[in-house]
Write a protein that holds these residues in place. Structure first.
Motif, PDB file in Angstrom:
ATOM      1  N   ASN A  90       0.841  -1.213   0.000  1.00  0.00           N
ATOM      2  CA  ASN A  90       0.000   0.000   0.000  1.00  0.00           C
ATOM      3  C   ASN A  90       0.867   1.251   0.000  1.00  0.00           C
ATOM      4  O   ASN A  90       1.848   1.320   0.753  1.00  0.00           O
ATOM      5  CB  ASN A  90      -0.889   0.015   1.254  1.00  0.00           C
ATOM      6  CG  ASN A  90      -1.713  -1.244   1.360  1.00  0.00           C
ATOM      7  OD1 ASN A  90      -2.429  -1.611   0.437  1.00  0.00           O
ATOM      8  ND2 ASN A  90      -1.586  -1.947   2.474  1.00  0.00           N
ATOM      9  N   TYR A  91       0.477   2.228  -0.810  1.00  0.00           N
ATOM     10  CA  TYR A  91       1.240   3.490  -0.878  1.00  0.00           C
ATOM     11  C   TYR A  91       0.284   4.681  -1.020  1.00  0.00           C
ATOM     12  O   TYR A  91      -0.936   4.503  -1.157  1.00  0.00           O
ATOM     13  CB  TYR A  91       2.294   3.424  -2.015  1.00  0.00           C
ATOM     14  CG  TYR A  91       3.478   2.595  -1.547  1.00  0.00           C
ATOM     15  CD1 TYR A  91       4.535   3.190  -0.885  1.00  0.00           C
ATOM     16  CD2 TYR A  91       3.461   1.212  -1.669  1.00  0.00           C
ATOM     17  CE1 TYR A  91       5.578   2.427  -0.369  1.00  0.00           C
ATOM     18  CE2 TYR A  91       4.506   0.424  -1.157  1.00  0.00           C
ATOM     19  CZ  TYR A  91       5.554   1.050  -0.505  1.00  0.00           C
ATOM     20  OH  TYR A  91       6.580   0.295   0.027  1.00  0.00           O
ATOM     21  N   PHE A 112       8.693   6.295  -1.677  1.00  0.00           N
ATOM     22  CA  PHE A 112       8.918   5.006  -1.021  1.00  0.00           C
ATOM     23  C   PHE A 112      10.003   5.163   0.049  1.00  0.00           C
ATOM     24  O   PHE A 112      11.097   5.650  -0.259  1.00  0.00           O
ATOM     25  CB  PHE A 112       9.432   3.959  -2.026  1.00  0.00           C
ATOM     26  CG  PHE A 112       8.417   3.464  -3.021  1.00  0.00           C
ATOM     27  CD1 PHE A 112       8.065   4.222  -4.133  1.00  0.00           C
ATOM     28  CD2 PHE A 112       7.833   2.212  -2.857  1.00  0.00           C
ATOM     29  CE1 PHE A 112       7.141   3.754  -5.059  1.00  0.00           C
ATOM     30  CE2 PHE A 112       6.911   1.732  -3.789  1.00  0.00           C
ATOM     31  CZ  PHE A 112       6.569   2.500  -4.891  1.00  0.00           C
ATOM     32  N   HIS A 115      13.321   0.977   3.770  1.00  0.00           N
ATOM     33  CA  HIS A 115      13.582   0.478   5.128  1.00  0.00           C
ATOM     34  C   HIS A 115      14.143  -0.918   5.012  1.00  0.00           C
ATOM     35  O   HIS A 115      13.817  -1.653   4.082  1.00  0.00           O
ATOM     36  CB  HIS A 115      12.274   0.445   5.928  1.00  0.00           C
ATOM     37  CG  HIS A 115      11.284  -0.457   5.292  1.00  0.00           C
ATOM     38  ND1 HIS A 115      11.276  -1.803   5.510  1.00  0.00           N
ATOM     39  CD2 HIS A 115      10.326  -0.216   4.384  1.00  0.00           C
ATOM     40  CE1 HIS A 115      10.345  -2.352   4.775  1.00  0.00           C
ATOM     41  NE2 HIS A 115       9.749  -1.411   4.067  1.00  0.00           N
ATOM     42  N   ASP A 117      14.943  -4.799   6.589  1.00  0.00           N
ATOM     43  CA  ASP A 117      14.511  -5.848   7.491  1.00  0.00           C
ATOM     44  C   ASP A 117      15.575  -6.000   8.593  1.00  0.00           C
ATOM     45  O   ASP A 117      16.652  -5.417   8.491  1.00  0.00           O
ATOM     46  CB  ASP A 117      14.442  -7.155   6.681  1.00  0.00           C
ATOM     47  CG  ASP A 117      13.388  -8.080   7.218  1.00  0.00           C
ATOM     48  OD1 ASP A 117      13.027  -7.891   8.385  1.00  0.00           O
ATOM     49  OD2 ASP A 117      12.956  -8.982   6.489  1.00  0.00           O
ATOM     50  N   SER A 126      10.144  -1.936  -1.379  1.00  0.00           N
ATOM     51  CA  SER A 126      11.302  -1.048  -1.268  1.00  0.00           C
ATOM     52  C   SER A 126      12.339  -1.409  -2.332  1.00  0.00           C
ATOM     53  O   SER A 126      12.932  -0.521  -2.965  1.00  0.00           O
ATOM     54  CB  SER A 126      11.954  -1.162   0.104  1.00  0.00           C
ATOM     55  OG  SER A 126      11.026  -0.956   1.121  1.00  0.00           O
ATOM     56  N   GLY A 266      -2.508   1.344  11.212  1.00  0.00           N
ATOM     57  CA  GLY A 266      -1.184   0.704  11.256  1.00  0.00           C
ATOM     58  C   GLY A 266      -0.737   0.480   9.813  1.00  0.00           C
ATOM     59  O   GLY A 266      -1.348  -0.289   9.084  1.00  0.00           O
ATOM     60  N   TRP A 268       2.321  -0.561   8.924  1.00  0.00           N
ATOM     61  CA  TRP A 268       3.204  -1.729   8.851  1.00  0.00           C
ATOM     62  C   TRP A 268       3.401  -2.249  10.272  1.00  0.00           C
ATOM     63  O   TRP A 268       3.129  -1.548  11.244  1.00  0.00           O
ATOM     64  CB  TRP A 268       4.561  -1.367   8.198  1.00  0.00           C
ATOM     65  CG  TRP A 268       5.314  -0.289   8.912  1.00  0.00           C
ATOM     66  CD1 TRP A 268       5.160   1.058   8.755  1.00  0.00           C
ATOM     67  CD2 TRP A 268       6.308  -0.462   9.936  1.00  0.00           C
ATOM     68  NE1 TRP A 268       5.992   1.737   9.618  1.00  0.00           N
ATOM     69  CE2 TRP A 268       6.713   0.824  10.351  1.00  0.00           C
ATOM     70  CE3 TRP A 268       6.897  -1.585  10.528  1.00  0.00           C
ATOM     71  CZ2 TRP A 268       7.678   1.015  11.336  1.00  0.00           C
ATOM     72  CZ3 TRP A 268       7.857  -1.387  11.508  1.00  0.00           C
ATOM     73  CH2 TRP A 268       8.250  -0.101  11.896  1.00  0.00           C
TER      74      TRP A 268
HETATM   75  C1  LIG Z   1      -2.690   3.153   3.592  1.00  0.00           C
HETATM   76  C2  LIG Z   1      -1.171   2.981   3.555  1.00  0.00           C
HETATM   77  C3  LIG Z   1      -0.387   3.932   2.911  1.00  0.00           C
HETATM   78  C4  LIG Z   1       1.018   3.809   2.911  1.00  0.00           C
HETATM   79  N1  LIG Z   1       1.774   4.746   2.244  1.00  0.00           N
HETATM   80  C5  LIG Z   1       3.129   4.609   2.212  1.00  0.00           C
HETATM   81  C6  LIG Z   1       3.939   5.543   1.467  1.00  0.00           C
HETATM   82  O1  LIG Z   1       3.446   6.463   0.784  1.00  0.00           O
HETATM   83  N2  LIG Z   1       5.301   5.378   1.509  1.00  0.00           N
HETATM   84  C7  LIG Z   1       5.879   4.339   2.209  1.00  0.00           C
HETATM   85  O2  LIG Z   1       7.115   4.207   2.178  1.00  0.00           O
HETATM   86  N3  LIG Z   1       5.133   3.434   2.887  1.00  0.00           N
HETATM   87  C8  LIG Z   1       3.780   3.538   2.884  1.00  0.00           C
HETATM   88  N4  LIG Z   1       3.023   2.612   3.546  1.00  0.00           N
HETATM   89  C9  LIG Z   1       3.715   1.540   4.280  1.00  0.00           C
HETATM   90  C10 LIG Z   1       4.134   0.384   3.353  1.00  0.00           C
HETATM   91  O3  LIG Z   1       2.973  -0.185   2.742  1.00  0.00           O
HETATM   92  C11 LIG Z   1       4.844  -0.687   4.208  1.00  0.00           C
HETATM   93  O4  LIG Z   1       5.980  -0.143   4.806  1.00  0.00           O
HETATM   94  C12 LIG Z   1       5.172  -1.928   3.403  1.00  0.00           C
HETATM   95  O5  LIG Z   1       5.223  -3.007   4.301  1.00  0.00           O
HETATM   96  C13 LIG Z   1       6.487  -1.828   2.639  1.00  0.00           C
HETATM   97  O6  LIG Z   1       6.619  -2.996   1.870  1.00  0.00           O
HETATM   98  P1  LIG Z   1       8.004  -3.722   1.601  1.00  0.00           P
HETATM   99  O7  LIG Z   1       7.719  -4.773   0.577  1.00  0.00           O
HETATM  100  O8  LIG Z   1       9.064  -2.710   1.290  1.00  0.00           O
HETATM  101  O9  LIG Z   1       8.403  -4.381   2.982  1.00  0.00           O
HETATM  102  P2  LIG Z   1       7.729  -5.659   3.700  1.00  0.00           P
HETATM  103  O10 LIG Z   1       8.057  -6.910   2.949  1.00  0.00           O
HETATM  104  O11 LIG Z   1       6.271  -5.387   3.902  1.00  0.00           O
HETATM  105  O12 LIG Z   1       8.442  -5.665   5.087  1.00  0.00           O
HETATM  106  C14 LIG Z   1       9.798  -6.108   5.240  1.00  0.00           C
HETATM  107  C15 LIG Z   1      10.224  -5.885   6.689  1.00  0.00           C
HETATM  108  O13 LIG Z   1      10.314  -4.489   6.966  1.00  0.00           O
HETATM  109  C16 LIG Z   1       9.453  -4.114   8.043  1.00  0.00           C
HETATM  110  N5  LIG Z   1       8.833  -2.848   7.623  1.00  0.00           N
HETATM  111  C17 LIG Z   1       7.820  -2.661   6.750  1.00  0.00           C
HETATM  112  N6  LIG Z   1       7.588  -1.348   6.562  1.00  0.00           N
HETATM  113  C18 LIG Z   1       8.461  -0.683   7.338  1.00  0.00           C
HETATM  114  C19 LIG Z   1       8.734   0.691   7.570  1.00  0.00           C
HETATM  115  N7  LIG Z   1       8.057   1.668   6.927  1.00  0.00           N
HETATM  116  N8  LIG Z   1       9.730   1.016   8.426  1.00  0.00           N
HETATM  117  C20 LIG Z   1      10.446   0.059   9.065  1.00  0.00           C
HETATM  118  N9  LIG Z   1      10.250  -1.268   8.881  1.00  0.00           N
HETATM  119  C21 LIG Z   1       9.262  -1.629   8.026  1.00  0.00           C
HETATM  120  C22 LIG Z   1       8.463  -5.245   8.195  1.00  0.00           C
HETATM  121  O14 LIG Z   1       8.092  -5.386   9.544  1.00  0.00           O
HETATM  122  C23 LIG Z   1       9.253  -6.457   7.734  1.00  0.00           C
HETATM  123  O15 LIG Z   1      10.064  -6.960   8.775  1.00  0.00           O
HETATM  124  C24 LIG Z   1       1.621   2.710   3.570  1.00  0.00           C
HETATM  125  C25 LIG Z   1       0.813   1.747   4.188  1.00  0.00           C
HETATM  126  C26 LIG Z   1      -0.561   1.893   4.192  1.00  0.00           C
HETATM  127  C27 LIG Z   1      -1.416   0.830   4.871  1.00  0.00           C
END
Ligand SMILES: Cc1cc2nc3c(=O)[nH]c(=O)nc-3n(C[C@H](O)[C@H](O)[C@H](O)COP(=O)(O)OP(=O)(O)OC[C@H]3O[C@@H](n4cnc5c(N)ncnc54)[C@H](O)[C@@H]3O)c2cc1C
Length: 269
Positions: A90-91, A112, A115, A117, A126, A266, A268
């Motif tokens: 979600n973004y 984006f 971040h 893991d 990411s 929430g 994340w």
């Molecule tokens: C409505 C909504 C809007 C959002 N808008 C944005 C946006 O505009 N920009 C943005 O960057 N994110 C945004 N997010 C958050 C984003 O969806 C999550 O951070 C997501 O999990 C990132 O996916 P990933 O595949 O990079 O990591 P994942 O595979 O989901 O997570 C990998 C690991 O990183 C950890 N993790 C996940 N997110 C974070 C974080 N932000 N900081 C620290 N650790 C984290 C998890 O716990 C896991 O251990 C939004 C979420 C929601 C629900």
């Protein structure tokens, strides 16, 4: 716009497949990906914290999306085999432009957070943003707005970590001029702050998280210690689950906010 309980949903929703037109590292932890293409002509900007689902191509480089757009798309998505199901995240809309900076037609900027893991690897979304190149396709599905202040609220409080920076700045840009607003955004690095013009009745507090401090604790401590405006307020908070639930608990338990005056999400865990 349709209103559906917790969200203000878009009138019409469909899976869109824009492509990357630009990618830029804008600060130590943020990459801005600009999406463009014919598909975005169907995207209706709603302002505030408008968010959407993103769907990434599978390991074979192919992007397959559900065909249904009513509530049944989730079942269709879950029934896709693991090999063919796109990864969904979600973004938030950071900027929408009807006329593009990089070409003709509409564009969407998405910020984006990169971040890591616990073991130092990036999550799939990411990593996709880090490696995005012009022409790469992504699926998006609009979900609308969660910022829904009750008319009685005379002031607003916004609290988020870095993942909610795009939403907080979107809300500030869309809000009416006459509502005093206190906004708190916690960042991993002071250089991740973005230049913003705020109104005289708005204070945007950029907070830097000390190394080793759990995400959200710095914002939570700042809000706990804050002198907030009098009168009925409305609070919107998002970011790590720990922050969003912590802020809600503090406002309801310690400051007497009615539960329906706090929107918390929430982003994340
Ligand atoms: C409505 C909504 C809007 C959002 N808008 C944005 C946006 O505009 N920009 C943005 O960057 N994110 C945004 N997010 C958050 C984003 O969806 C999550 O951070 C997501 O999990 C990132 O996916 P990933 O595949 O990079 O990591 P994942 O595979 O989901 O997570 C990998 C690991 O990183 C950890 N993790 C996940 N997110 C974070 C974080 N932000 N900081 C620290 N650790 C984290 C998890 O716990 C896991 O251990 C939004 C979420 C929601 C629900």
């Amino acid at each position: 716009m349709a209103k559906d309980g917790k969200y203000r949903k878009p009138e019409r929703r469909e899976f869109l497949v824009p492509h990357v037109v630009a990618r830029k590292q804008i600060s130590p932890h943020f990459v801005r990906v600009t999406l463009g293409g014919e598909a975005l002509k169907s995207f209706v900007p709603m302002g505030y914290d408008q968010w959407f689902r993103v769907f990434l191509p599978t390991a074979d480089g192919v992007l397959r999306l559900p065909r249904r757009t009513n509530g049944l798309w989730v079942a269709e998505y879950l029934l896709m085999s693991k090999d063919t199901r796109p990864i969904g995240r979600n973004y938030t809309v950071r900027h929408h432009r009807t006329e593009g900076l990089y070409g003709e037609g509409p564009e969407l900027d998405v910020d984006f957070v990169l971040h890591e893991d616990a073991d130092g690897t990036l999550g799939p979304a990411s990593a996709w943003a880090r490696d995005a190149s012009p022409g790469d396709e992504i699926g998006i599905f609009d979900e609308g707005v969660t910022f829904l202040p009750p008319p009685r609220a005379t002031w607003h409080l916004l609290v988020g970590d870095e993942s909610a920076l795009p939403a907080v700045l979107g809300i500030l840009a869309s809000s009416p001029d006459d509502v005093p607003t206190e906004a708190y955004v916690e960042l991993p690095d002071a250089r991740d702050a973005q230049p913003v013009d705020t109104r005289p009745n708005t204070t945007l507090h950029w907070l830097t998280r000390p190394p080793g401090t759990p995400v959200g604790d710095t914002a939570l401590a700042a809000v706990r210690a804050a002198t907030l405006p009098d009168g009925p307020g409305y609070a919107w908070t998002a970011g790590g689950q720990r922050l969003a639930t912590g802020i809600r608990r503090h406002l309801v338990t310690d400051r007497g906010f009615p539960k329906d005056a706090v929107t918390f999400t929430g982003y994340w865990r």
